[in-house]
Design a protein around this motif. Sequence first.
Motif, PDB file in Angstrom:
ATOM      1  N   SER A  38      22.909 -15.576  -0.977  1.00 60.75           N
ATOM      2  CA  SER A  38      22.239 -16.536  -1.848  1.00 60.75           C
ATOM      3  C   SER A  38      23.053 -16.803  -3.106  1.00 60.75           C
ATOM      4  CB  SER A  38      20.857 -16.024  -2.236  1.00 60.75           C
ATOM      5  OG  SER A  38      20.079 -15.811  -1.095  1.00 60.75           O
ATOM      6  N   LEU A  39      23.605 -15.760  -3.679  1.00 61.57           N
ATOM      7  CA  LEU A  39      24.410 -15.925  -4.882  1.00 61.57           C
ATOM      8  C   LEU A  39      25.670 -16.732  -4.593  1.00 61.57           C
ATOM      9  CD1 LEU A  39      24.777 -15.226  -7.857  1.00 61.57           C
ATOM     10  CD2 LEU A  39      25.979 -13.177  -7.144  1.00 61.57           C
ATOM     11  N   THR A  40      26.309 -16.468  -3.474  1.00 62.74           N
ATOM     12  CA  THR A  40      27.506 -17.219  -3.110  1.00 62.74           C
ATOM     13  C   THR A  40      27.171 -18.683  -2.860  1.00 62.74           C
ATOM     14  OG1 THR A  40      28.398 -15.213  -2.093  1.00 62.74           O
ATOM     15  CG2 THR A  40      29.468 -17.285  -1.542  1.00 62.74           C
ATOM     16  N   SER A  41      26.050 -18.953  -2.230  1.00 61.37           N
ATOM     17  CA  SER A  41      25.617 -20.329  -2.014  1.00 61.37           C
ATOM     18  C   SER A  41      25.391 -21.036  -3.337  1.00 61.37           C
ATOM     19  CB  SER A  41      24.349 -20.361  -1.176  1.00 61.37           C
ATOM     20  OG  SER A  41      23.821 -21.656  -1.132  1.00 61.37           O
ATOM     21  N   LEU A  42      24.753 -20.355  -4.284  1.00 57.97           N
ATOM     22  CA  LEU A  42      24.509 -20.938  -5.594  1.00 57.97           C
ATOM     23  C   LEU A  42      25.816 -21.249  -6.308  1.00 57.97           C
ATOM     24  CD1 LEU A  42      22.521 -21.644  -7.900  1.00 57.97           C
ATOM     25  CD2 LEU A  42      22.733 -19.271  -8.626  1.00 57.97           C
ATOM     26  N   VAL A  43      26.751 -20.311  -6.286  1.00 57.57           N
ATOM     27  CA  VAL A  43      28.036 -20.509  -6.961  1.00 57.57           C
ATOM     28  C   VAL A  43      28.813 -21.645  -6.309  1.00 57.57           C
ATOM     29  CG1 VAL A  43      30.276 -19.429  -7.408  1.00 57.57           C
ATOM     30  CG2 VAL A  43      28.179 -18.167  -7.849  1.00 57.57           C
ATOM     31  N   LEU A  44      28.841 -21.695  -4.984  1.00 59.68           N
ATOM     32  CA  LEU A  44      29.562 -22.771  -4.302  1.00 59.68           C
ATOM     33  C   LEU A  44      28.905 -24.125  -4.544  1.00 59.68           C
ATOM     34  CD1 LEU A  44      30.505 -21.138  -0.893  1.00 59.68           C
ATOM     35  CD2 LEU A  44      31.999 -21.635  -2.814  1.00 59.68           C
ATOM     36  N   GLY A  45      27.576 -24.164  -4.601  1.00 59.77           N
ATOM     37  CA  GLY A  45      26.885 -25.417  -4.881  1.00 59.77           C
ATOM     38  C   GLY A  45      27.204 -25.942  -6.267  1.00 59.77           C
ATOM     39  N   VAL A  56      34.608 -29.100   2.740  1.00 60.31           N
ATOM     40  CA  VAL A  56      34.559 -27.704   3.181  1.00 60.31           C
ATOM     41  C   VAL A  56      33.640 -26.858   2.304  1.00 60.31           C
ATOM     42  CG1 VAL A  56      35.932 -25.633   3.596  1.00 60.31           C
ATOM     43  CG2 VAL A  56      36.849 -27.866   4.195  1.00 60.31           C
ATOM     44  N   VAL A  57      33.777 -26.949   1.002  1.00 59.66           N
ATOM     45  CA  VAL A  57      33.003 -26.088   0.106  1.00 59.66           C
ATOM     46  C   VAL A  57      31.495 -26.369   0.204  1.00 59.66           C
ATOM     47  CG1 VAL A  57      32.659 -25.428  -2.302  1.00 59.66           C
ATOM     48  CG2 VAL A  57      34.959 -25.724  -1.412  1.00 59.66           C
ATOM     49  N   PRO A  58      31.044 -27.636   0.189  1.00 55.05           N
ATOM     50  CA  PRO A  58      29.594 -27.851   0.340  1.00 55.05           C
ATOM     51  C   PRO A  58      29.053 -27.421   1.703  1.00 55.05           C
ATOM     52  CG  PRO A  58      30.599 -29.779  -0.611  1.00 55.05           C
ATOM     53  CD  PRO A  58      31.704 -28.867  -0.195  1.00 55.05           C
ATOM     54  N   ILE A  59      29.832 -27.568   2.744  1.00 50.78           N
ATOM     55  CA  ILE A  59      29.372 -27.125   4.067  1.00 50.78           C
ATOM     56  C   ILE A  59      29.171 -25.613   4.065  1.00 50.78           C
ATOM     57  CG2 ILE A  59      30.056 -26.858   6.486  1.00 50.78           C
ATOM     58  CD1 ILE A  59      31.338 -29.629   6.292  1.00 50.78           C
ATOM     59  N   VAL A  60      30.119 -24.885   3.504  1.00 51.15           N
ATOM     60  CA  VAL A  60      29.993 -23.428   3.421  1.00 51.15           C
ATOM     61  C   VAL A  60      28.804 -23.058   2.538  1.00 51.15           C
ATOM     62  CG1 VAL A  60      31.133 -21.317   2.620  1.00 51.15           C
ATOM     63  CG2 VAL A  60      32.434 -23.029   3.877  1.00 51.15           C
ATOM     64  N   GLY A  61      28.601 -23.798   1.439  1.00 49.11           N
ATOM     65  CA  GLY A  61      27.463 -23.532   0.561  1.00 49.11           C
ATOM     66  C   GLY A  61      26.129 -23.735   1.257  1.00 49.11           C
ATOM     67  N   MET A  78      17.684 -18.796  -5.491  1.00 48.09           N
ATOM     68  CA  MET A  78      19.118 -19.065  -5.642  1.00 48.09           C
ATOM     69  C   MET A  78      19.657 -19.790  -4.418  1.00 48.09           C
ATOM     70  SD  MET A  78      20.808 -15.759  -7.490  1.00 48.09           S
ATOM     71  CE  MET A  78      20.366 -14.627  -6.197  1.00 48.09           C
ATOM     72  N   ALA A  79      19.218 -19.382  -3.250  1.00 49.47           N
ATOM     73  CA  ALA A  79      19.683 -20.025  -2.027  1.00 49.47           C
ATOM     74  C   ALA A  79      19.222 -21.471  -1.977  1.00 49.47           C
ATOM     75  CB  ALA A  79      19.174 -19.262  -0.807  1.00 49.47           C
ATOM     76  N   LEU A  80      17.987 -21.740  -2.402  1.00 47.10           N
ATOM     77  CA  LEU A  80      17.475 -23.107  -2.397  1.00 47.10           C
ATOM     78  C   LEU A  80      18.272 -24.000  -3.352  1.00 47.10           C
ATOM     79  CD1 LEU A  80      15.346 -25.128  -1.433  1.00 47.10           C
ATOM     80  CD2 LEU A  80      13.938 -24.393  -3.352  1.00 47.10           C
ATOM     81  N   ILE A  81      18.565 -23.504  -4.532  1.00 50.14           N
ATOM     82  CA  ILE A  81      19.357 -24.282  -5.482  1.00 50.14           C
ATOM     83  C   ILE A  81      20.759 -24.522  -4.926  1.00 50.14           C
ATOM     84  CG2 ILE A  81      20.371 -24.267  -7.787  1.00 50.14           C
ATOM     85  CD1 ILE A  81      17.887 -22.677  -8.680  1.00 50.14           C
ATOM     86  N   GLY A  82      21.342 -23.511  -4.290  1.00 48.65           N
ATOM     87  CA  GLY A  82      22.664 -23.675  -3.677  1.00 48.65           C
ATOM     88  C   GLY A  82      22.647 -24.689  -2.549  1.00 48.65           C
ATOM     89  N   ILE A  83      21.586 -24.677  -1.735  1.00 47.72           N
ATOM     90  CA  ILE A  83      21.467 -25.647  -0.642  1.00 47.72           C
ATOM     91  C   ILE A  83      21.348 -27.059  -1.200  1.00 47.72           C
ATOM     92  CG2 ILE A  83      19.951 -26.460   1.202  1.00 47.72           C
ATOM     93  CD1 ILE A  83      19.289 -23.503   1.752  1.00 47.72           C
ATOM     94  N   ILE A  84      20.517 -27.228  -2.220  1.00 42.21           N
ATOM     95  CA  ILE A  84      20.328 -28.565  -2.795  1.00 42.21           C
ATOM     96  C   ILE A  84      21.612 -29.076  -3.432  1.00 42.21           C
ATOM     97  CG2 ILE A  84      19.126 -29.838  -4.621  1.00 42.21           C
ATOM     98  CD1 ILE A  84      16.674 -28.080  -4.004  1.00 42.21           C
TER      99      ILE A  84
END
Length: 117
Positions: A38-45, A56-61, A78-84
């Motif tokens: 979740s944290l990695t998704s948030l940071v990548l987003g 590439v980066v948004p797909i991984v996020g 955190m995961a939801l914010i990263g997904i959005i």
Amino acid sequence: MTNTAPTTPPVAARTAAPAAPAAPAAPAAAGGLHSPLSLTSLVLGIASVALSFTFVVPIVGVVLGVLGRRREPEGRTMALIGIIASGVMLLGSVVLLVVGLVAAVPIGLLGLFQYFS
């Protein structure tokens, strides 16, 4: 003759009851420490929006965000914010690519026809 001196209670009655042992302290609710997906998704987003990374980066996020929401209940926000954030950036990249192709392909074909005529 009566004894008028005050009587002292027994020693056991004067001491307070021992305190109950303290319960162990609950760990701090730091969702980021126990939810790396979740944290990695948030940071990548956030990084994909701030630094304008493309595909590439948004797909991984998005992928890490979906995995984080399923596997890590404490990091769902955190995961939801990263997904959005990743989804918005991915959608923006796709729209920009389509607009660029719609504009560039006719111009390229026109130049190709002029070259051969």
